[in-house]
Design an enzyme around this catalytic site. Structure first.
Site, PDB file in Angstrom:
ATOM      1  N   GLU A 198     -12.042   2.134   3.643  1.00  0.00           N
ATOM      2  CA  GLU A 198     -10.977   2.581   4.543  1.00  0.00           C
ATOM      3  C   GLU A 198     -11.147   4.079   4.834  1.00  0.00           C
ATOM      4  OE1 GLU A 198      -8.622   0.996   6.193  1.00  0.00           O
ATOM      5  OE2 GLU A 198      -6.625   1.744   5.737  1.00  0.00           O
TER       6      GLU A 198
ATOM      7  N   GLU B  39       0.824  -1.211   0.000  1.00  0.00           N
ATOM      8  CA  GLU B  39       0.000   0.000   0.000  1.00  0.00           C
ATOM      9  C   GLU B  39       0.857   1.260   0.000  1.00  0.00           C
ATOM     10  OE1 GLU B  39      -3.781   2.076   2.268  1.00  0.00           O
ATOM     11  OE2 GLU B  39      -2.654   0.517   3.318  1.00  0.00           O
TER      12      GLU B  39
END
Length: 306
Positions: free
Chosen positions: A280, A185
């Site tokens: 998220e 990420e």
């Protein structure tokens, strides 16, 4: 059981759709969809709907399923007691839901900088990968988030990149036999972190050369770091295994910022994506009304086929 007529309390429109085509990756296995499901597979996290469902994790999970969500994302899974992990896994199976990402960090991944090449950091990372395999089995997880750590100012960028690649190869050796994919990420909110761009992540995944090392494309972070979302996703598409959502500015649900999520979701669907899109982000508004607004925001952004 504290489900309290959840459906009755929400005046939300339903969406009935199907995702066409088969998936070439086992982690994208199809699941049955309830009648009020979404076109894409969005995954809430624990705490997002506790106004309706209360503090109990399983009640929250059941509420998510009631609203048509087909997956769960739980970054903190690895830190939960084993009996709680087992309970989550059992209820995901009962509800026909999938497990999204959890973070491979052992509680402190920011301090384990793979950029340095230090043996103790690599050994800690590999051990945490082994622990992650066991946690993944309990919840049938297919993806786990990896962040390589901080930028090392005393080393040239190429050396850092080489160190990261070598460490990730070690992690891939752990994950491959179990069908678990670590997803890298690139982030924006902590500028000292090494991994920041989609093309950087793409190059590292290509160098590792494993089906167990792919990209987690977080739309919020990539809007902040590089923009040009759809074009950049297209360039990196064959290395993207997982997607996360958050509008910018604010990191809240779609429609609260500048990102045209209707178009982004339409693009993702056009690629035949059958993976998970992790929610998220936080809720823009507090309480039950904020939770209703969040679900309605997803109905609206997901309406590209209506």
């Amino acid at each position: 059981m504290r489900r309290r007529n959840f459906i009755k309390n929400l005046s939300l429109s339903g969406a009935i759709a199907s995702i066409a085509g088969g998936a070439s990756v086992s982690a994208f296995a199809k699941v049955n969809k309830p009648s009020n499901t979404f076109n894409l597979d969005y995954a809430p996290h624990f705490g997002m709907f506790k106004g309706h469902a209360g503090e109990d994790l399983i009640d929250q999970l059941k509420f998510m399923a009631d609203q048509g969500f087909r997956s769960l994302e739980d970054n903190g899974l690895l830190g939960r007691p084993i009996d709680v992990q087992n309970k989550i896994g059992e209820n995901l199976e009962k509800l026909g839901m999938r497990m999204g990402v959890f973070v491979v960090d052992g509680g402190d991944n920011w301090k384990v900088s793979l950029t340095t090449g230090k043996k103790e950091f690599v050994d800690t990372f590999v051990k945490t990968c082994r622990d992650s395999v066991e946690a993944a089995k309990r919840v049938n997880a297919k993806w786990a988030t990896v962040v390589p750590g901080f930028f090392e100012r005393n080393l040239p960028m190429g050396i850092q990149t080489g160190n990261v690649i070598e460490a990730l190869k070690r992690g891939a050796e752990v994950f491959e036999p179990h069908g678990l994919t670590m997803v890298l990420e690139p982030l924006s909110d902590t500028p000292e972190l090494f991994l920041r761009y989609s093309d950087q992540s793409y190059a590292i995944c290509k160098a590792v050369g494993s089906p167990s090392c792919k990209i987690l494309y977080d739309v919020y972070h990539m809007q902040k770091n590089e923009g040009n979302l759809i074009s950049n996703m297209e360039k990196c598409w064959n290395e993207i295994a997982y997607i996360q959502i958050g509008d910018n500015p604010g990191r809240k649900e779609p429609g609260t910022g500048e990102i045209n999520y209707l178009k982004v979701f339409e693009y993702i669907d056009s690629k035949g994506f059958e993976g998970i899109l992790g929610m998220e982000h936080g809720n823009a508004l507090p309480g039950i009304d904020g939770e209703k607004a969040l679900i309605e925001a997803y109905r609206k952004a997901d309406s590209f086929k209506s």
